[in-house]
Write a protein that holds these residues in place. Structure first.
Motif, PDB file in Angstrom:
ATOM      1  N   MET A   1      26.684   7.043   7.515  1.00 16.42           N
ATOM      2  CA  MET A   1      26.163   7.967   8.480  1.00 16.42           C
ATOM      3  C   MET A   1      25.219   9.228   7.890  1.00 16.42           C
ATOM      4  SD  MET A   1      28.292   9.600  11.932  1.00 16.42           S
ATOM      5  CE  MET A   1      28.416   7.481  12.332  1.00 16.42           C
ATOM      6  N   VAL A   2      24.007   9.824   9.409  1.00 19.67           N
ATOM      7  CA  VAL A   2      23.290  10.565   8.783  1.00 19.67           C
ATOM      8  C   VAL A   2      24.095  12.253   8.409  1.00 19.67           C
ATOM      9  CG1 VAL A   2      21.552  11.850   9.834  1.00 19.67           C
ATOM     10  CG2 VAL A   2      21.228  10.333  10.500  1.00 19.67           C
ATOM     11  N   ASP A   3      23.974  12.453   7.107  1.00 18.66           N
ATOM     12  CA  ASP A   3      25.089  13.905   7.121  1.00 18.66           C
ATOM     13  C   ASP A   3      24.112  15.083   6.947  1.00 18.66           C
ATOM     14  OD1 ASP A   3      26.288  12.251   5.168  1.00 18.66           O
ATOM     15  OD2 ASP A   3      25.015  12.485   3.143  1.00 18.66           O
ATOM     16  N   GLN A   4      22.617  15.199   7.443  1.00 18.24           N
ATOM     17  CA  GLN A   4      22.028  16.445   7.887  1.00 18.24           C
ATOM     18  C   GLN A   4      20.676  15.576   8.525  1.00 18.24           C
ATOM     19  OE1 GLN A   4      21.571  18.930   4.405  1.00 18.24           O
ATOM     20  NE2 GLN A   4      20.155  19.840   5.177  1.00 18.24           N
ATOM     21  N   VAL A   5      20.122  16.948   9.142  1.00 17.87           N
ATOM     22  CA  VAL A   5      18.793  16.312   9.484  1.00 17.87           C
ATOM     23  C   VAL A   5      18.234  17.612  10.083  1.00 17.87           C
ATOM     24  CG1 VAL A   5      17.584  15.561  12.330  1.00 17.87           C
ATOM     25  CG2 VAL A   5      20.302  15.068  11.571  1.00 17.87           C
ATOM     26  N   SER A   6      16.877  17.448   9.965  1.00 15.75           N
ATOM     27  CA  SER A   6      15.854  18.433   9.543  1.00 15.75           C
ATOM     28  C   SER A   6      14.346  18.127  10.875  1.00 15.75           C
ATOM     29  CB  SER A   6      15.508  19.193   8.225  1.00 15.75           C
ATOM     30  OG  SER A   6      14.409  18.080   7.798  1.00 15.75           O
ATOM     31  N   VAL A   7      14.187  19.436  10.759  1.00 20.29           N
ATOM     32  CA  VAL A   7      12.513  19.180  11.677  1.00 20.29           C
ATOM     33  C   VAL A   7      11.354  19.791  10.612  1.00 20.29           C
ATOM     34  CG1 VAL A   7      11.321  19.392  13.538  1.00 20.29           C
ATOM     35  CG2 VAL A   7      13.857  18.890  13.890  1.00 20.29           C
ATOM     36  N   LYS A   8      10.227  19.000  10.855  1.00 23.28           N
ATOM     37  CA  LYS A   8       8.946  19.389   9.912  1.00 23.28           C
ATOM     38  C   LYS A   8       7.704  18.636  10.956  1.00 23.28           C
ATOM     39  CE  LYS A   8       9.924  19.787   4.920  1.00 23.28           C
ATOM     40  NZ  LYS A   8       9.811  19.492   3.721  1.00 23.28           N
ATOM     41  N   ASP A  18      13.725  15.809   2.022  1.00 21.96           N
ATOM     42  CA  ASP A  18      13.862  14.916   3.095  1.00 21.96           C
ATOM     43  C   ASP A  18      14.444  14.018   3.580  1.00 21.96           C
ATOM     44  OD1 ASP A  18      11.804  17.575   3.630  1.00 21.96           O
ATOM     45  OD2 ASP A  18       9.846  16.258   3.754  1.00 21.96           O
ATOM     46  N   GLY A  19      14.700  13.493   2.413  1.00 19.27           N
ATOM     47  CA  GLY A  19      15.762  12.714   2.308  1.00 19.27           C
ATOM     48  C   GLY A  19      14.567  11.002   3.296  1.00 19.27           C
ATOM     49  N   THR A  20      15.017  10.718   4.772  1.00 19.75           N
ATOM     50  CA  THR A  20      14.092   9.479   4.869  1.00 19.75           C
ATOM     51  C   THR A  20      13.080  10.123   6.519  1.00 19.75           C
ATOM     52  OG1 THR A  20      16.002   8.232   5.143  1.00 19.75           O
ATOM     53  CG2 THR A  20      14.144   7.265   7.042  1.00 19.75           C
ATOM     54  N   ARG A  21      12.517  10.092   6.545  1.00 20.99           N
ATOM     55  CA  ARG A  21      11.507  10.803   7.319  1.00 20.99           C
ATOM     56  C   ARG A  21      11.120  10.157   8.203  1.00 20.99           C
ATOM     57  NH1 ARG A  21       7.435  15.079   5.535  1.00 20.99           N
ATOM     58  NH2 ARG A  21       6.312  14.419   6.551  1.00 20.99           N
ATOM     59  N   GLU A  87      21.629   6.698   6.285  1.00 17.54           N
ATOM     60  CA  GLU A  87      22.647   6.959   5.115  1.00 17.54           C
ATOM     61  C   GLU A  87      21.354   8.217   4.796  1.00 17.54           C
ATOM     62  OE1 GLU A  87      25.705   6.526   4.191  1.00 17.54           O
ATOM     63  OE2 GLU A  87      25.993   5.046   5.388  1.00 17.54           O
ATOM     64  N   GLY A  88      22.587   9.544   4.697  1.00 16.89           N
ATOM     65  CA  GLY A  88      22.147  10.565   3.696  1.00 16.89           C
ATOM     66  C   GLY A  88      21.568  12.070   5.006  1.00 16.89           C
ATOM     67  N   THR A  89      20.170  12.491   4.323  1.00 17.26           N
ATOM     68  CA  THR A  89      19.405  12.775   5.228  1.00 17.26           C
ATOM     69  C   THR A  89      18.404  12.704   6.220  1.00 17.26           C
ATOM     70  OG1 THR A  89      19.623  14.701   3.178  1.00 17.26           O
ATOM     71  CG2 THR A  89      17.929  15.627   4.851  1.00 17.26           C
ATOM     72  N   LEU A  90      17.924  13.294   7.107  1.00 15.31           N
ATOM     73  CA  LEU A  90      16.906  12.770   7.568  1.00 15.31           C
ATOM     74  C   LEU A  90      15.967  13.630   8.106  1.00 15.31           C
ATOM     75  CD1 LEU A  90      15.706  10.518   9.801  1.00 15.31           C
ATOM     76  CD2 LEU A  90      17.429  11.073  11.977  1.00 15.31           C
ATOM     77  N   THR A  91      15.246  13.359   8.278  1.00 17.59           N
ATOM     78  CA  THR A  91      13.348  14.759   8.155  1.00 17.59           C
ATOM     79  C   THR A  91      12.918  14.216   9.516  1.00 17.59           C
ATOM     80  OG1 THR A  91      13.845  15.765   6.141  1.00 17.59           O
ATOM     81  CG2 THR A  91      11.863  15.891   7.919  1.00 17.59           C
ATOM     82  N   LEU A  92      13.595  14.724  10.906  1.00 12.80           N
ATOM     83  CA  LEU A  92      11.850  14.343  11.972  1.00 12.80           C
ATOM     84  C   LEU A  92      10.864  14.984  12.013  1.00 12.80           C
ATOM     85  CD1 LEU A  92      15.090  14.911  14.584  1.00 12.80           C
ATOM     86  CD2 LEU A  92      14.582  12.275  12.974  1.00 12.80           C
ATOM     87  N   LEU A 111      21.227  14.499  16.904  1.00 14.27           N
ATOM     88  CA  LEU A 111      22.002  13.228  16.513  1.00 14.27           C
ATOM     89  C   LEU A 111      22.631  14.468  15.604  1.00 14.27           C
ATOM     90  CD1 LEU A 111      18.689  12.293  15.080  1.00 14.27           C
ATOM     91  CD2 LEU A 111      20.658  10.557  16.448  1.00 14.27           C
ATOM     92  N   VAL A 112      23.082  15.864  15.576  1.00 19.53           N
ATOM     93  CA  VAL A 112      24.149  16.499  14.901  1.00 19.53           C
ATOM     94  C   VAL A 112      25.106  15.975  15.524  1.00 19.53           C
ATOM     95  CG1 VAL A 112      24.604  18.941  14.266  1.00 19.53           C
ATOM     96  CG2 VAL A 112      22.469  18.057  13.428  1.00 19.53           C
ATOM     97  N   GLU A 113      25.654  16.557  16.601  1.00 20.32           N
ATOM     98  CA  GLU A 113      26.611  16.343  17.638  1.00 20.32           C
ATOM     99  C   GLU A 113      27.358  14.694  17.370  1.00 20.32           C
ATOM    100  OE1 GLU A 113      26.276  17.484  21.561  1.00 20.32           O
ATOM    101  OE2 GLU A 113      24.982  19.799  20.643  1.00 20.32           O
ATOM    102  N   ARG A 114      26.259  14.153  17.504  1.00 18.97           N
ATOM    103  CA  ARG A 114      27.050  12.528  17.753  1.00 18.97           C
ATOM    104  C   ARG A 114      27.528  12.381  16.270  1.00 18.97           C
ATOM    105  NH1 ARG A 114      24.738   8.230  21.447  1.00 18.97           N
ATOM    106  NH2 ARG A 114      26.200   7.097  20.130  1.00 18.97           N
ATOM    107  N   ALA A 115      26.516  12.673  15.544  1.00 22.01           N
ATOM    108  CA  ALA A 115      26.796  12.532  13.725  1.00 22.01           C
ATOM    109  C   ALA A 115      28.786  13.118  14.101  1.00 22.01           C
ATOM    110  CB  ALA A 115      26.296  12.541  13.094  1.00 22.01           C
ATOM    111  N   GLY A 116      29.000  13.681  14.991  1.00 25.30           N
ATOM    112  CA  GLY A 116      30.567  14.612  14.185  1.00 25.30           C
ATOM    113  C   GLY A 116      29.490  15.572  13.594  1.00 25.30           C
ATOM    114  N   ARG A 117      29.336  16.494  12.847  1.00 26.77           N
ATOM    115  CA  ARG A 117      28.762  16.848  12.480  1.00 26.77           C
ATOM    116  C   ARG A 117      29.010  18.556  12.521  1.00 26.77           C
ATOM    117  NH1 ARG A 117      30.030  14.025   8.770  1.00 26.77           N
ATOM    118  NH2 ARG A 117      28.317  12.263   7.599  1.00 26.77           N
TER     119      ARG A 117
END
Length: 117
Positions: A1-8, A18-21, A87-92, A111-117
């Motif tokens: 499951m997504v650990d972290q979500v960032s935006v670029k 970045d993980g998965t872009r 899995e891992g970090t997702l960069t939108l 996504l952060v809310e849905r992942a429960g983080r």
């Protein structure tokens, strides 16, 4: 499951963190060659509907109302489950001039809310 979500922005160089872009714009960004884009995926199905995007860019709705309406669209979007399974970090990635006041920021928070983080 997504650990972290960032935006670029799509015009920013990719980083090791970045993980998965994932490009999340409905339309392909200007000046970006598809063959050279270093991302892992283009997901126009995660972007706001054309109607919602036009009302927001036409200043018919403010950002808060846009965010609420976009979250309603995301609630009904079956593609969200697949994104949450990454899995891992997702960069939108987006071409928006101000990514922090765009659909990318709304999707990241969702996504952060849905992942429960």
């Amino acid at each position: 499951m997504v650990d972290q979500v960032s935006v670029k922005r799509v015009y920013d160089p990719p980083g090791d963190e970045d993980g998965t872009r994932m490009l999340i714009d409905r339309m392909w960004p200007r000046g970006v060659r598809r063959a050279y884009w270093p991302g892992n995926a283009w997901r126009p199905d995660l972007a706001p509907s054309t109607e919602l995007r036009r009302t927001f860019h036409g200043d018919d709705v403010d950002f808060e109302r846009f965010a609420t309406q976009y979250r309603d669209e995301l609630d009904a979007n079956p593609a969200i489950e697949g994104v949450l399974a990454i899995e891992g970090t997702l960069t939108l990635v987006t071409a928006a001039r101000n990514p922090q006041r765009s659909h990318a920021a709304v999707l990241a928070a969702y996504l952060v809310e849905r992942a429960g983080r």
